[in-house]
Design a protein around this motif. Structure first.
Motif, short mmCIF file in Angstrom:
data_model
loop_
_atom_site.label_atom_id
_atom_site.label_comp_id
_atom_site.label_asym_id
_atom_site.label_seq_id
_atom_site.Cartn_x
_atom_site.Cartn_y
_atom_site.Cartn_z
N GLN A 49 0.83 -1.20 0.00
CA GLN A 49 0.00 0.00 0.00
C GLN A 49 0.88 1.26 0.00
O GLN A 49 0.65 2.20 -0.75
CB GLN A 49 -0.92 -0.01 1.23
CG GLN A 49 -1.84 1.18 1.34
CD GLN A 49 -2.84 1.27 0.19
OE1 GLN A 49 -3.21 0.26 -0.37
NE2 GLN A 49 -3.21 2.49 -0.18
N ALA A 50 1.91 1.23 0.85
CA ALA A 50 2.80 2.39 0.95
C ALA A 50 3.49 2.62 -0.39
O ALA A 50 3.67 3.76 -0.84
CB ALA A 50 3.84 2.16 2.05
N ARG A 54 3.22 5.88 -2.76
CA ARG A 54 4.42 6.63 -3.13
C ARG A 54 4.48 6.82 -4.65
O ARG A 54 4.76 7.90 -5.14
CB ARG A 54 5.67 5.89 -2.62
CG ARG A 54 6.93 6.74 -2.70
CD ARG A 54 8.12 6.06 -2.08
NE ARG A 54 8.61 4.97 -2.88
CZ ARG A 54 8.62 3.70 -2.48
NH1 ARG A 54 8.16 3.37 -1.29
NH2 ARG A 54 9.06 2.74 -3.26
N GLU A 55 4.17 5.73 -5.37
CA GLU A 55 4.22 5.81 -6.84
C GLU A 55 3.20 6.82 -7.36
O GLU A 55 3.47 7.57 -8.29
CB GLU A 55 3.93 4.43 -7.44
CG GLU A 55 5.12 3.51 -7.40
CD GLU A 55 4.78 2.11 -7.90
OE1 GLU A 55 3.70 1.94 -8.53
OE2 GLU A 55 5.57 1.19 -7.66
N GLU A 60 2.03 12.11 -9.83
CA GLU A 60 1.38 13.43 -9.79
C GLU A 60 2.42 14.55 -9.79
O GLU A 60 2.28 15.56 -10.46
CB GLU A 60 0.51 13.55 -8.53
CG GLU A 60 -0.80 12.79 -8.64
CD GLU A 60 -1.50 12.65 -7.30
OE1 GLU A 60 -1.11 13.35 -6.34
OE2 GLU A 60 -2.44 11.84 -7.20
N GLN A 61 3.48 14.31 -9.02
CA GLN A 61 4.56 15.29 -8.92
C GLN A 61 5.21 15.52 -10.29
O GLN A 61 5.46 16.65 -10.69
CB GLN A 61 5.63 14.72 -7.98
CG GLN A 61 6.54 15.77 -7.42
CD GLN A 61 6.24 15.99 -5.96
OE1 GLN A 61 6.09 15.03 -5.23
NE2 GLN A 61 6.12 17.22 -5.54
N GLU A 271 13.19 3.81 -10.21
CA GLU A 271 13.33 3.88 -8.75
C GLU A 271 14.81 3.95 -8.41
O GLU A 271 15.65 3.49 -9.20
CB GLU A 271 12.75 2.62 -8.09
CG GLU A 271 11.26 2.50 -8.25
CD GLU A 271 10.73 1.26 -7.54
OE1 GLU A 271 9.64 1.35 -6.97
OE2 GLU A 271 11.40 0.20 -7.57
N CYS A 272 15.12 4.48 -7.25
CA CYS A 272 16.52 4.56 -6.84
C CYS A 272 16.68 4.03 -5.43
O CYS A 272 15.92 4.38 -4.53
CB CYS A 272 16.99 6.01 -6.91
SG CYS A 272 18.65 6.20 -6.24
#
Length: 288
Positions: A49-50, A54-55, A60-61, A271-272
């Motif tokens: 869920q987290a 986050r994704e 959106e960002q 992802e990093c």
């Protein structure tokens, strides 16, 4: 609000007790169905869920960033052209070489800003050219470009799964994305390159039944670009994909933003994961 018996969805966190296993933290979603007296209870492991949250936030960002950049770049373009034009006209009127040096500085700097603005606008301008992409041809192209630039002190490791199928995509965009990520790694490796201890790894794998970008994919390509540099500074860890954020002097802070834009155009994700001595940029792209 609850009206009679109706509610949209209830969400709460709970512990799922499992026989002979430790309890699992879950996010519970309770929704009503069309039928009377019937509900659906969905339990998601909390880390899943987290990760989804986050994704979603990152997507959106990225969208907001793109809008901001595009508007800003357009606003900068016009006055820049005016400044450059005026400097050229001034130069034609001048006889003194010392003064011409100044107008040359104006013209040169205006051109530098112009190219920065063009790079900001580039991904929104160029059409997405789709063809069959072999990810290893992409990796090899980037490898030859990087080794031409850093012929000494850098050990390049290829760890390829050659069974990965071709997929539809824009080869040039993907080369640019991987090149930007690899370039960033090499910039972070400057000390190690000087000592001859730098290592850059390209690893390709197939991920099965994986979820990203709100979608579940049977198969996805995982491309890891791993370096043994000092790691991403904590101060910018959460912002490395934002435009104009750079971890080094003189960096434009556009490389990763562009890489992310291009990968997102392939429905993918970057992802990093970074600790000192091991920084892993993972590019995920759905496969047919």
């Amino acid at each position: 609000g609850v009206d009679g018996n109706e509610f949209a969805a209830l969400r709460y966190d709970a512990l799922l007790k499992r026989l002979n296993h430790e309890s699992l933290p879950v996010h519970v979603i309770v929704t009503q169905t069309e039928k009377k007296n019937e509900i659906i209870v969905e339990m998601l492991p909390q880390e899943q869920q987290a990760k989804q949250d986050r994704e979603e936030r990152l997507a959106e960002q990225a969208q907001a960033n793109k809008e901001l950049i595009r508007n800003l770049a357009h606003e900068i373009k016009n006055p820049l052209g005016g400044i450059r034009g005026a400097a050229q006209l001034l130069e034609m009127e001048m006889d003194s070489p010392e003064l011409i040096e100044y107008t040359q500085v104006i013209i040169h700097e205006a051109d530098r800003l112009q190219s920065l603005v063009d790079r900001l606008l580039a991904p929104h301008r160029r059409p997405h050219v789709v063809g069959d992409v072999n990810i290893h041809q992409v990796c090899e192209r980037v490898r030859s470009l990087i080794l031409a630039e850093f012929p000494r002190g850098l050990k390049f490791v290829r760890d390829y799964d050659t069974s990965i199928p071709e997929f539809r995509g824009d080869r040039e965009q993907l080369i640019q994305s991987v090149l930007n990520v690899a370039h960033n790694a090499c910039a972070a490796l400057s000390d190690q390159i000087a000592q001859g201890k730098a290592e850059l790894t390209f690893r390709t794998r197939i991920a099965r039944q994986t979820t990203f970008g709100k979608q579940r994919y049977k198969l996805a390509l995982e491309l890891h670009v791993i370096d043994n540099g000092p790691g991403v500074p904590d101060s910018i860890k959460d912002r490395i994909f934002y435009p104009l954020v750079s971890g080094r002097e003189g960096g434009s802070g556009l490389g990763l933003t562009l890489a992310q834009t291009f990968v997102q155009q392939h429905l993918g994700l970057i992802e990093c994961d970074s600790v000192p001595g091991h920084t892993d940029f993972k590019i995920l792209i759905p496969l047919p």
